[in-house]
Each structure stands twice: as structure tokens, then as C-alpha cells.
Scaffold this active site. Structure first.
Site, short mmCIF file in Angstrom:
data_model
loop_
_atom_site.label_atom_id
_atom_site.label_comp_id
_atom_site.label_asym_id
_atom_site.label_seq_id
_atom_site.Cartn_x
_atom_site.Cartn_y
_atom_site.Cartn_z
CB CYS A 251 6.99 -48.78 -11.21
SG CYS A 251 6.16 -50.38 -11.45
CG HIS A 308 9.87 -50.82 -14.09
ND1 HIS A 308 9.60 -50.19 -12.90
CD2 HIS A 308 10.57 -49.92 -14.84
CE1 HIS A 308 10.11 -48.97 -12.93
NE2 HIS A 308 10.70 -48.77 -14.09
CG ASP A 331 11.77 -45.71 -15.23
OD1 ASP A 331 10.83 -45.47 -14.46
OD2 ASP A 331 12.38 -46.78 -15.23
CG ASN A 374 18.49 -55.81 -24.83
OD1 ASN A 374 18.05 -56.50 -25.74
ND2 ASN A 374 18.22 -54.52 -24.72
#
Length: 582
Positions: A251, A308, A331, A374
Site C-alpha cells: 500500500c 494502511h 486509495d 470507524n
């Protein structure tokens, strides 16, 4: 006697001066690389006479591929100093500049050369405009960055060379857009989408994610993912290898390569690291992990990454009626999802502020980002009869210590407040309620208290009644090859004595949360008197970590190890799993 037809002589594109003015001199000054919304000048000399407005006229056209358009016209030029102004909504890319001269009723055309147009963070009319010079220098011009890794209690860093101004990188970045055009519009006959940073960022994100720049996979048949320390060799290998996937990356390298491409094209960008990040959400806003009676993780599949990385880019979202720029997250790492999204949705930019506010219907993949920042973390104990018992629920771990490099320094900047309000605050709860209603359609019209009752069912009934306080404390920060020194602190909070059985194990957990082999386990009985506290030294038991070091050294070069304790309490038995994060 009629005056002669004006003949164009030498043309000086004035590249060094233009590149300096346009903040593109870092690419070198042998090519005309300019930023849109800002004029550039060049000089034209005529052979046989001076320019005469009454008889002479010039029109400039630009070509990109098979597409031709007027960029500006010349009204007068007595000295031969010509100014060309690419509009602030011009498409980025490589252009060929042509000059058409009409003199004394005769018309002829001449190619003056090529030039490149990039986004312009210095231009107030450009959606990528950033009004802070220090931030422009950091997020557009700085070729050196820092990636943050590790775990939230022990964040490590490693340098990364973005190299957006290195030789050939601009051409590689434009090649990425050329290949991504079919994803965006089916063909590249019309370049109009290249004027919008939102659409450009979608194409770049899609290309890095799906075309393996670099590919995110096992590295046994390629380069070790953590051996890369810069974007340039990755992009060069992709380009020189006829755009085949580069094997392999993780990542951090994916986000950094995207940051390089975006900065090269003129879009302010930075790499963000978040600690504790679920990579798949079969249950939105919830992460389930299953353990056996010894504390061994039984998931057998990536669930919770220790950290990440993704990319943030600065732009005004005209599609959201934004007049000023703000950070948008993108992302490029392929992630599992239970949602059936169109590919374009998972590649689109998400307004960071909309994630914090729980306004998930404003963006492309707001559901994805909010859920992963979350989520509640729920542990289950697998019993011999194939039943599972919920043993704990933690609302804290996901989306903590979001970190990036500070502007103009080597220090870490914590930007968690940009993505979420303080845990437990009124605004945090309001954002969660808004998001919950959008993620779970059955709660569209539910009241806040109805959602609260649903969430309360996740709470662990055991921990609050156990009467035992426990924590693991590491007394050293071991370097590579050193032993781990760990203390286990226990305290009886009740007035009556307790005799408890503890099952302990140590298990290798890779950085992306994938459980591997257990290398140590033990069973211990401890008696605690009323209000008594004890300290148990686990260092000797963990001397077998040399096995761990040998296994992990081949998998990822690193100098630090970290131990964190996850407590699983069931009745009078406490199962402690020591997650060793590389």
C-alpha cells in the site's frame, strides 16, 4: 510596388525563462513545460521586413493527437515578442504549436515545436489552486517524502524518493493517462476530460490500482515489496516493460507512486498513513476476528491491517459546487468490499470533510472510507461445538493516528481530526448516526436512540464484571536481533481472592493483519489476593522469538518489532494473544 510577403525566420521558444516563471525548471530547461492559466513568451524573427499590422496577421493553433484547437491569436507584434496564454481550463498534456501567418493576401503555416501543459496550483482560477507557498513547495515541488509504518504506539518512518522531476517521468505519467483514457471514455479521441483534476485523478487511481504500478501481491516471483525506496524505478520498469505490472508492491508504494504522478501533473498531493485499517468489510462498521481457546487467530484471511497508506490530493470539487480547494482522498490499493460498486466509484476522489461529517452520499466511495475509519472491532471465541461466543468489542482502534509528513520539516503531522471528530464527542456521534443511516438502509428513518440501542448490543458483558485489570508492558524497544522484554501486569479489583487460569500464546501477525504460525504457547495459573497486584516477567518465555526473527527477516527487512496485547476474557479464564507486529 507591393510590399513583400513577410517571411518567418528563427524562433526562440525561450524555454529557460518560461520554465523558471512557471515553476517547471526542475524538469530541466531544454523543453517548454508550462502551467495553464499563465502566459509564456517566445521570440520570432522575420527575414525581410518588420511586422505591419495593416498587412500581417498571425494565428496560433495547437495539436494534441488528432485534435486541433485555437489556443490564442496574435493581434500585433512589432518587436517579435509573442505571448501565448493557455486558459486555466486547458487540457493537460503534450501539444504541438503551429503558427499560421497571413501576409499580403498569402497564407502559410509553420510548426514552432512542442510544449507541455500542466495543472497550475499557483493560478487562482485553476481548481488545484493552493494559496500557501510553503504548501505548494511541499506538495508539488518536493521530491523527497517520508512514509510512516508500524503500529499506533510505535510509529516508524522510512524515506521515499518521489522523483516527479526525474528524466522521463513526465512522459511516463502522460502515458498513464493515454492508457487510462479507454477506462474513462472508451477512447482517447476527445481529450476534454483531461482539463478536470477530478477525472484525471480517477484515471490515475484506476491505472495504479488495476494495472499493477506496482502490483500488490506475493513477491516470490518478483521484487520484495518493501525493497523499493522510490517511485522512479517502479515507473521506469512499468514503462520499459511495455506497461506490464511491476511485481511487487504494498500500500505504501502504491500510494507513493500515485503521489509522484499527481505531483508531476501539477496536482498537490501527499501520502497518508492510518493505523488499524480493515481491508474487507463483510459487515460494514464492524470487524470480526475469531480465536480458539489458546488465543490463536483463526481467521486465516486478511482482516485488520496494522497500517494502511493512501493518497490525498488538493482540488476544488466543481461537481460538489466547491469554490475553493480541499483535500480529497484516493486509495490506489485494491481492497475487498461487500458493496457492489461500479469500478469508477471505487476510483473516485472522496472529500475528506465529507468523511468526517458522515455525508456519504456526496462522494464516490465515502462508504468505503468511513466504514474503515470507524469500524467496531469484535472478538469471538470459537468453541468445540462450532459455536462462537462474543468476548469483547472495542470501538477505539480503527482510524487512529492518521499521519503524514509535515510541511517543510521531517516531523510527523497527525491529521486524524481532519477525518473524524474526537471519539465520544457530540459531533462524532452525529456524524456516525448520519453515516449509519446511509450504510444500513433499514435505519434511514431511525432515531438516534434506536441506533444507540443497536450499537449497545455489541458491548462486551464480561469485561465490565470481571474485576481484573490487566495490561502488557514492554520494558524495551528491541532492535533487530535483540530479545523482547515484556511484563504482564495483573490487578485484582475485588475484595475476595481469585485463582485464574491463563492461556497464553505468541503468534506471528504480518503488517497487513494476516495471521501466521504460533511459535509459543503456555498455560499459567495465578492466584491474586484481595486488591492484590502482580507483575509477571514473560521475557524468558519469549526467547523463542528468534524463530520469529528468522521467518520474518525473509519476508520484510525491518529493525523494529512491537508487541501489543489483545485480551480475551471468558468467565474465569483469560486468553491472551500476543500480536507481534513487524
Amino acid at each position: 510596388m507591393l510590399p513583400p510577403i513577410l517571411l518567418l525566420g528563427d524562433v526562440d521558444l525561450n524555454c529557460p525563462s518560461n520554465c523558471q516563471i512557471h515553476n517547471t525548471h526542475f524538469f530541466g530547461t531544454d523543453r517548454q513545460i508550462i502551467r495553464r492559466g499563465q502566459a509564456f513568451n517566445f521570440y520570432a524573427r522575420f527575414h525581410n521586413r518588420e511586422w505591419d499590422d495593416s498587412m500581417d496577421q498571425a494565428i496560433f493553433t495547437v495539436e494534441t493527437g488528432s485534435h486541433t484547437q485555437n489556443m490564442c491569436s496574435l493581434s500585433q507584434s512589432i518587436s517579435g515578442n509573442i505571448s501565448v496564454f493557455p486558459p486555466s481550463n486547458a487540457c493537460i498534456g503534450r501539444y504541438i504549436l503551429n503558427m499560421q501567418i497571413t501576409s499580403c493576401g498569402h497564407t502559410y503555416q509553420r510548426c514552432l515545436g512542442d510544449f507541455y501543459v500542466l495543472f497550475n496550483p499557483w493560478c487562482a482560477d485553476d481548481p488545484v489552486y493552493m494559496d500557501n507557498q510553503a504548501q505548494r513547495e511541499e506538495y508539488v515541488l518536493n521530491e523527497h517524502g517520508i512514509l510512516y509504518e508500524g503500529v499506533h504506539k510505535h510509529i516508524t518512518s522510512r524515506p521515499w524518493h518521489f522523483g516527479q522531476f526525474e528524466d522521463g517521468i513526465l512522459d511516463i505519467c502522460l502515458k498513464i493517462l493515454d492508457m487510462g483514457a479507454s477506462y474513462h471514455h472508451g477512447s482517447d479521441r476527445d481529450h476534454c476530460w483531461r482539463n478536470d483534476p477530478v477525472h484525471v485523478s480517477m484515471v490515475v487511481n484506476h491505472m495504479v490500482r488495476t494495472n499493477g504500478i506496482p502490483e500488490n501481491n506475493d513477491y516470490l516471483k518478483g521484487t520484495k515489496p518493501f525493497s523499493w525506496n522510490g517511485s522512479v524505478p517502479i515507473l521506469q520498469q512499468w514503462y520499459n516493460g511495455r506497461c506490464r505490472p511491476v511485481r511487487y508492491g504494498y500500500c505504501g508504494s502504491l500510494a507513493s507512486v500515485m503521489c509522484t504522478v499527481m505531483r508531476c501533473l501539477g496536482i498537490p498531493s501527499r501520502v497518508i498513513t492510518n493505523f488499524c485499517f480493515p481491508c474487507s468489510n463483510e459487515n460494514p462498521l464492524g470487524i470480526n476476528e475469531i480465536f480458539d481457546c489458546t488465543g490463536k487467530n483463526l481467521c486465516g484471511k486478511d482482516k485488520l491491517w496494522r497500517y494502511h497508506c493512501w493518497n490525498e490530493s488538493w482540488m476544488a470539487r466543481r461537481d460538489l459546487n466547491q469554490c475553493c480547494g480541499d483535500w480529497q482522498c484516493l486509495d490506489p490499493t485494491p481492497l475487498e468490499t461487500a458493496y457492489v460498486f461500479v469500478s469508477i466509484l471505487l476510483s473516485g476522489p472522496t472529500w475528506v470533510r465529507s468523511i468526517r461529517e458522515g455525508e456519504l452520499d456526496l462522494d464516490y466511495d465515502g462508504h468505503h472510507m468511513f466504514s474503515r475509519l470507524n469500524s467496531n472491532y469484535v472478538g469471538w471465541l470459537s468453541q468445540n461445538n462450532a459455536k462462537k461466543t462474543k468476548v469483547f468489542c472495542d470501538t477505539w482502534p480503527c482510524g487512529q493516528h492518521l499521519s503524514t509528513k509535515s510541511v517543510g520539516s521531517e516531523q510527523l503531522e497527525d491529521i486524524t481530526g481532519s477525518y473524524k471528530y474526537e471519539l465520544g464527542s457530540v459531533k462524532s456521534k452525529e456524524a456516525y448516526y448520519r453515516a449509519y443511516r446511509r450504510i444500513h438502509p433499514g435505519y434511514c428513518n431511525a432515531s438516534n436512540c434506536h441506533i444507540d440501542r443497536e450499537l449497545s448490543s455489541l458491548k462486551n458483558p464480561f469485561l465490565s464484571d470481571s474485576g481484573i485489570n490487566m495490561r502488557l508492558k514492554m520494558t524495551n524497544c528491541p532492535m533487530y536481533g535483540e530479545d523482547v522484554q515484556l511484563h504482564w501486569l495483573l490487578e485484582n479489583l475485588r475484595s475476595e481472592p481469585k485463582t485464574l487460569k491463563f492461556n497464553l500464546c505468541a503468534q506471528i501477525i504480518t503488517y497487513n493483519g494476516c495471521p501466521m504460525d504460533q511459535f509459543w504457547k503456555d498455560s499459567v495459573s495465578v492466584t491474586l489476593g484481595p486488591r492484590e497486584g502482580k507483575k509477571v516477567d514473560l521475557s524468558n518465555a519469549l526467547l523463542t522469538t528468534v524463530l520469529f526473527r528468522r521467518q520474518i527477516a525473509d519476508r520484510r527487512p525491518t529493525i523494529f518489532y512491537r508487541i501489543s496485547g489483545d485480551l480475551i476474557l471468558v468467565g474465569s479464564e483469560i486468553n491472551i494473544m500476543l500480536n507481534i507486529d513487524s
